[in-house]
Design a protein around this motif. Structure first.
Motif, PDB file in Angstrom:
ATOM      1  N   THR A  96      -7.012 -48.145  33.678  1.00  0.00           N
ATOM      2  CA  THR A  96      -7.852 -47.211  34.425  1.00  0.00           C
ATOM      3  C   THR A  96      -8.231 -46.019  33.554  1.00  0.00           C
ATOM      4  O   THR A  96      -7.359 -45.332  33.037  1.00  0.00           O
ATOM      5  N   PRO A  97      -9.530 -45.773  33.390  1.00  0.00           N
ATOM      6  CA  PRO A  97      -9.957 -44.634  32.560  1.00  0.00           C
ATOM      7  C   PRO A  97      -9.661 -43.297  33.235  1.00  0.00           C
ATOM      8  O   PRO A  97      -9.706 -43.187  34.455  1.00  0.00           O
ATOM      9  N   GLU A  98      -9.372 -42.299  32.421  1.00  0.00           N
ATOM     10  CA  GLU A  98      -9.187 -40.940  32.921  1.00  0.00           C
ATOM     11  C   GLU A  98     -10.467 -40.134  32.767  1.00  0.00           C
ATOM     12  O   GLU A  98     -10.774 -39.297  33.607  1.00  0.00           O
ATOM     13  N   THR A  99     -11.220 -40.370  31.690  1.00  0.00           N
ATOM     14  CA  THR A  99     -12.470 -39.641  31.453  1.00  0.00           C
ATOM     15  C   THR A  99     -13.455 -40.541  30.715  1.00  0.00           C
ATOM     16  O   THR A  99     -13.074 -41.543  30.102  1.00  0.00           O
ATOM     17  N   LEU A 100     -14.704 -40.166  30.785  1.00  0.00           N
ATOM     18  CA  LEU A 100     -15.768 -40.783  29.997  1.00  0.00           C
ATOM     19  C   LEU A 100     -16.496 -39.647  29.302  1.00  0.00           C
ATOM     20  O   LEU A 100     -16.940 -38.700  29.954  1.00  0.00           O
ATOM     21  N   GLU A 101     -16.595 -39.708  27.978  1.00  0.00           N
ATOM     22  CA  GLU A 101     -17.264 -38.660  27.212  1.00  0.00           C
ATOM     23  C   GLU A 101     -18.507 -39.233  26.559  1.00  0.00           C
ATOM     24  O   GLU A 101     -18.502 -40.373  26.104  1.00  0.00           O
ATOM     25  N   PHE A 102     -19.556 -38.442  26.516  1.00  0.00           N
ATOM     26  CA  PHE A 102     -20.762 -38.840  25.803  1.00  0.00           C
ATOM     27  C   PHE A 102     -21.519 -37.603  25.358  1.00  0.00           C
ATOM     28  O   PHE A 102     -21.289 -36.499  25.847  1.00  0.00           O
ATOM     29  N   TYR A 103     -22.418 -37.794  24.408  1.00  0.00           N
ATOM     30  CA  TYR A 103     -23.246 -36.721  23.887  1.00  0.00           C
ATOM     31  C   TYR A 103     -24.691 -37.034  24.239  1.00  0.00           C
ATOM     32  O   TYR A 103     -25.158 -38.147  24.044  1.00  0.00           O
ATOM     33  N   PHE A 104     -25.398 -36.032  24.761  1.00  0.00           N
ATOM     34  CA  PHE A 104     -26.761 -36.203  25.241  1.00  0.00           C
ATOM     35  C   PHE A 104     -27.626 -35.093  24.655  1.00  0.00           C
ATOM     36  O   PHE A 104     -27.226 -33.931  24.646  1.00  0.00           O
ATOM     37  N   LYS A 105     -28.784 -35.461  24.165  1.00  0.00           N
ATOM     38  CA  LYS A 105     -29.772 -34.483  23.718  1.00  0.00           C
ATOM     39  C   LYS A 105     -31.103 -34.948  24.254  1.00  0.00           C
ATOM     40  O   LYS A 105     -31.461 -36.119  24.100  1.00  0.00           O
ATOM     41  N   GLY A 106     -31.853 -34.078  24.908  1.00  0.00           N
ATOM     42  CA  GLY A 106     -33.113 -34.549  25.460  1.00  0.00           C
ATOM     43  C   GLY A 106     -34.068 -33.441  25.814  1.00  0.00           C
ATOM     44  O   GLY A 106     -33.673 -32.295  26.016  1.00  0.00           O
ATOM     45  N   ASN A 107     -35.337 -33.794  25.847  1.00  0.00           N
ATOM     46  CA  ASN A 107     -36.401 -32.904  26.287  1.00  0.00           C
ATOM     47  C   ASN A 107     -36.860 -33.400  27.651  1.00  0.00           C
ATOM     48  O   ASN A 107     -37.579 -34.385  27.748  1.00  0.00           O
ATOM     49  N   ILE A 108     -36.423 -32.740  28.684  1.00  0.00           N
ATOM     50  CA  ILE A 108     -36.740 -33.152  30.042  1.00  0.00           C
ATOM     51  C   ILE A 108     -37.998 -32.401  30.477  1.00  0.00           C
ATOM     52  O   ILE A 108     -38.047 -31.170  30.436  1.00  0.00           O
ATOM     53  N   ALA A 109     -39.015 -33.130  30.901  1.00  0.00           N
ATOM     54  CA  ALA A 109     -40.264 -32.517  31.351  1.00  0.00           C
ATOM     55  C   ALA A 109     -40.032 -31.767  32.662  1.00  0.00           C
ATOM     56  O   ALA A 109     -39.104 -32.071  33.411  1.00  0.00           O
ATOM     57  N   ALA A 110     -40.884 -30.793  32.937  1.00  0.00           N
ATOM     58  CA  ALA A 110     -40.798 -30.039  34.187  1.00  0.00           C
ATOM     59  C   ALA A 110     -40.863 -31.009  35.372  1.00  0.00           C
ATOM     60  O   ALA A 110     -41.620 -31.977  35.354  1.00  0.00           O
TER      61      ALA A 110
END
Length: 140
Positions: A96-110
């Motif tokens: 059973t996982p305790e956490t999930l880690e990830f890295y995100f970079k993005g340009n989200i439009a309005a």
């Protein structure tokens, strides 16, 4: 044609007693898929469809770590239909996982949103899930 570009740089880790990694979670391995006429991250399913044009996933540089990240590109087709980019994978876990880690970079439009959905299942039953909505651009 209006286009929305999202750069998704994800490096996945599942933290539990064994610190298990998501297969190809660093997006370093890519292979050519003749049905979509595009490169795909190995072990992942994507929304890449050759006839839709430049929507879907693509190799992106610079990566958070290593050589590549995974870019997601969403387009408007014929100014009436939004073709969202999708990326998913399925793999077994041993505890059973305790956490999930990830890295995100993005340009989200309005007025737009990136959605990250994580589901844990057994056979065909979902036993736990989580959803994250990202509504603002994220740098580095």
């Amino acid at each position: 044609m209006k286009k929305i570009y999202i750069v998704l740089s994800i490096l996945f880790f599942i933290n539990n007693a064994q610190a298990q990694q998501v297969p190809n979670g660093n997006f370093e391995q890519w292979g050519f898929d003749s049905s979509s006429t595009s490169f795909q991250p190995v072990g992942w399913q994507t929304s890449n469809v050759g006839s839709v044009g430049d929507t879907g996933t693509y190799r992106y540089k610079p990566a958070y770590a290593g050589n590549y990240a995974c870019g997601l590109r969403t387009s408007f087709v014929l100014s009436t239909f939004t073709a969202p980019a999708m990326l998913q994978t399925t793999f077994p876990i041993s505890s059973t996982p305790e956490t999930l880690e990830f890295y995100f970079k993005g340009n989200i439009a309005a007025n737009d949103t990136s959605i990250i959905i994580v589901e844990f299942g057994q056979d065909t039953n979902i036993i736990a899930d989580g959803t994250m909505f990202i509504t603002q651009s994220q740098g580095s």
